[in-house]
Enzyme design. Structure first.
Site, PDB file in Angstrom:
ATOM      1  N   ASP A 252       3.329  -1.840  -7.630  1.00 23.92           N
ATOM      2  CA  ASP A 252       1.958  -1.862  -7.131  1.00 23.92           C
ATOM      3  C   ASP A 252       1.311  -0.495  -7.211  1.00 23.92           C
ATOM      4  OD1 ASP A 252       3.414  -2.893  -4.032  1.00 23.92           O
ATOM      5  OD2 ASP A 252       3.251  -0.866  -4.831  1.00 23.92           O
ATOM      6  N   LYS A 274      -2.389  -4.344  -5.374  1.00 26.00           N
ATOM      7  CA  LYS A 274      -2.186  -4.264  -3.935  1.00 26.00           C
ATOM      8  C   LYS A 274      -2.394  -2.874  -3.394  1.00 26.00           C
ATOM      9  CE  LYS A 274       0.606  -6.844  -1.760  1.00 26.00           C
ATOM     10  NZ  LYS A 274       1.722  -6.774  -0.970  1.00 26.00           N
ATOM     11  N   MET A 387      -1.642   2.922   7.391  1.00 19.67           N
ATOM     12  CA  MET A 387      -2.959   2.406   7.003  1.00 19.67           C
ATOM     13  C   MET A 387      -4.005   2.721   8.076  1.00 19.67           C
ATOM     14  SD  MET A 387      -1.512  -1.183   5.565  1.00 19.67           S
ATOM     15  CE  MET A 387      -0.124  -1.237   6.674  1.00 19.67           C
TER      16      MET A 387
HETATM   17  C1  LIG Z   1       1.198  -1.258   2.756  1.00 20.53           C
HETATM   18  S1  LIG Z   1       1.849   0.108   3.617  1.00 20.53           S
HETATM   19  C2  LIG Z   1       3.422   0.202   2.895  1.00 20.53           C
HETATM   20  C3  LIG Z   1       4.371   1.002   3.685  1.00 20.53           C
HETATM   21  C4  LIG Z   1       5.713   1.149   3.008  1.00 20.53           C
HETATM   22  N1  LIG Z   1       6.388  -0.115   2.913  1.00 20.53           N
HETATM   23  C5  LIG Z   1       6.597   2.165   3.712  1.00 20.53           C
HETATM   24  O1  LIG Z   1       7.663   1.811   4.210  1.00 20.53           O
HETATM   25  O2  LIG Z   1       6.231   3.346   3.738  1.00 20.53           O
HETATM   26  C6  LIG Z   1       0.977   1.428   2.883  1.00 20.53           C
HETATM   27  C7  LIG Z   1       0.714   2.550   3.860  1.00 20.53           C
HETATM   28  O3  LIG Z   1       1.868   3.362   3.992  1.00 20.53           O
HETATM   29  C8  LIG Z   1       1.478   4.695   4.231  1.00 20.53           C
HETATM   30  N2  LIG Z   1       1.973   5.526   3.130  1.00 20.53           N
HETATM   31  C9  LIG Z   1       2.714   5.135   2.105  1.00 20.53           C
HETATM   32  N3  LIG Z   1       3.031   6.186   1.324  1.00 20.53           N
HETATM   33  C10 LIG Z   1       2.468   7.271   1.906  1.00 20.53           C
HETATM   34  C11 LIG Z   1       2.428   8.638   1.582  1.00 20.53           C
HETATM   35  N4  LIG Z   1       3.055   9.114   0.518  1.00 20.53           N
HETATM   36  N5  LIG Z   1       1.755   9.472   2.380  1.00 20.53           N
HETATM   37  C12 LIG Z   1       1.123   9.012   3.481  1.00 20.53           C
HETATM   38  N6  LIG Z   1       1.132   7.723   3.835  1.00 20.53           N
HETATM   39  C13 LIG Z   1       1.800   6.852   3.073  1.00 20.53           C
HETATM   40  C14 LIG Z   1      -0.029   4.715   4.267  1.00 20.53           C
HETATM   41  O4  LIG Z   1      -0.416   4.549   5.602  1.00 20.53           O
HETATM   42  C15 LIG Z   1      -0.357   3.520   3.435  1.00 20.53           C
HETATM   43  O5  LIG Z   1      -1.651   3.032   3.728  1.00 20.53           O
END
Ligand SMILES: C[S@@+](CC[C@H](N)C(=O)[O-])C[C@H]1O[C@@H](n2cnc3c(N)ncnc32)[C@H](O)[C@@H]1O
Length: 465
Positions: A252, A274, A387
């Site tokens: 994604d 996504k 998020m």
């Molecule tokens: C749909 S969620 C997925 C989370 C993922 N499954 C995890 O365990 O990190 C997506 C959110 O994770 C957070 N996120 C993911 N990667 C990030 C990063 N490198 N830096 C900051 N926030 C991150 C943000 O809040 C983003 O909107």
């Protein structure tokens, strides 16, 4: 200026190669030239004892005199390895005018090619080059690879080489990749690693006959793999192994290109989108696509950012697989909260400030933030909002309305763990305005709690300014 050289693996069997100079560099270069079948001619008034022995064995020829540009005639490659820079320069000019490629031992920038550091396992060669910018780094990498790549890989490459033509003619193209994957990842490779080469050959013959007759077991599988928050170094060994043996990858928008680059190059890549509410494929379609691909015998890698089971809808995706009887594996990944906290120097549960940590989503459900604010707005704990950027204002206001002080520490980490990481530290009162002024648009994580202050002393990661 180009940013990189073009890597090739040269066939030199029967080709004439001139080596001007008979010292240390010539002694280092010549054995590999001979192994590649080159006809090596050395021109130098004196040569090292090892080279003299090779001359005595008729492995190469030697003219005991100063080199002359006419020596280049008929040569594909020239190694200008004398200890006289002017002669090397003259040879380089002469080689180019005759259409030969030249390497100057004393001047990488005036060379047409460079010789990479090499890890060799039989016919398998791993070359490491840095366009001469960091030779000591390439040497270090080589030393690491020497310990990482088992010696038996040479035997495996030899086995595969011996069957390559037979597989090409007897296994249809669309099933060839899967056939080799079964060989390299299954019991046949294990036989080779255990030193039972002949048994492996027999097993490969049987597998080939089965594949030819269309009898091989076609069983697909799904790997639901957490790829961490962005830095490829945070992948697990298992994630990497499965990434390299998948036939098709569903990824994604948050998947970093550096991570995607580690997936097997021949694997088909499917972008399923996504990002927040912008879906390229509907979740239900992603679920059924995985089932269909696995039932067609493909090994499907479902690459998820962070951890698949933390706000990743991993549970929904595998529920459909389980129902369809498709076999699957789940590989945990470093979730954004852990990755961002570590790279921001914010220990989520430092015992002086927080006895618990809560992960919540700041994403609206049916237009509302359905969160239990009285439980979140408590001292002695850390709250991490995934998020949370779009609704940052509402989140900060709700936390203060429910009892936290307006100067309660809060931080937003954008593009955490990557070279672009941005950390914005503030309070519940001023963080929304600070974040609004930040141009970076990557994924963002909100950390609320007294532990945020520890960043001042524990921050260590320096992203690219
Ligand atoms: C749909 S969620 C997925 C989370 C993922 N499954 C995890 O365990 O990190 C997506 C959110 O994770 C957070 N996120 C993911 N990667 C990030 C990063 N490198 N830096 C900051 N926030 C991150 C943000 O809040 C983003 O909107």
């Amino acid at each position: 200026m180009p940013t990189a050289n073009y890597p090739v693996s040269l066939k030199l069997d029967g080709c004439r190669v001139l080596v001007a100079g008979g010292g240390r560099i010539a002694t280092r270069r010549i054995p590999r030239l001979l192994a590649a079948g080159a006809r090596v001619h050395v021109v130098a008034p004196e040569i090292a004892p090892d080279l003299r022995a090779a001359v005595d064995d008729d492995a190469l020829t030697w003219s005991a005199r100063a080199v002359d540009p006419a020596d280049i005639d008929g040569c594909r490659l020239v190694f200008a390895a004398t200890d006289d820079s002017a002669i090397n320069r003259e040879l380089a000019v002469a080689a180019r005018s005759r259409g030969a490629l030249v390497q100057r031992a004393d001047h990488a920038a005036d060379s047409d090619f460079l010789v990479p550091a090499l890890v060799e396992r039989g016919p398998l060669q791993i070359a490491i080059a840095s366009a001469a910018s960091a030779p000591s780094l390439t040497r270090r990498l080589r030393a690491r690879l020497e310990t990482l790549v088992p010696a038996a890989y040479g035997d495996l490459a030899r086995l595969a080489g011996g069957f390559r033509e037979a597989v090409r003619t007897r296994v249809p193209r669309e099933r060839r990749g899967a056939f080799w994957n079964r060989v390299f990842d299954g019991p046949i490779a294990e036989q080779v690693f255990a030193g039972r080469y002949e048994a492996a050959e027999r097993a490969l013959e049987t597998a080939l006959a089965d594949a030819h007759a269309g009898l091989e077991a076609v069983r697909g599988e799904v790997y639901l793999v957490g790829s961490g928050p962005g830095d490829p170094d945070l992948l697990t060994f298992r994630a990497l192994r499965l990434m390299q043996q998948a036939d098709v990858v569903l990824y994604d928008s948050l998947t970093a290109p550096e991570i995607l680059a580690l997936v097997a190059p021949e694997a088909e890549r499917v972008h399923v989108g996504k990002r927040a509410d912008r879906h390229t494929l509907a979740q239900s379609r992603i679920n059924t696509l995985m089932v269909e691909l696995a039932q067609a015998g493909r090994r499907v890698l479902r690459l998820k950012g962070g951890d698949p089971f933390v706000f990743g809808r991993g549970g929904e995706e595998i529920a459909e697989l389980a129902e369809a009887g498709v076999s699957f594996q789940i590989v945990p990944g470093v979730t954004a909260a852990n990755g961002c906290a570590a790279y921001a120097g914010i220990p989520l549960t430092h015992r002086d400030f927080a006895q618990s940590v809560i992960f919540v989503t700041g994403h609206l459900q049916a237009g509302e933030l359905k969160l239990s604010w009285p439980e979140l707005a408590r001292p002695g704990q850390t709250v991490v909002f995934y998020m949370g950027r779009r609704n940052l204002d509402i989140i900060c206001r709700s936390l203060t309305t429910h009892g936290l002080a307006s100067d309660w520490p809060a931080a937003m980490v954008i593009d955490g763990t990557t070279r672009q990481q941005r950390l914005i530290v503030g309070t519940l009162a001023d963080l929304p305005a600070r974040v609004a002024a930040e141009p970076a648009t990557g994924p963002a994580l909100l950390i609320v709690g007294e532990v945020v202050r520890l960043h001042d002393t524990l921050g260590w990661f320096e992203p690219t300014p």
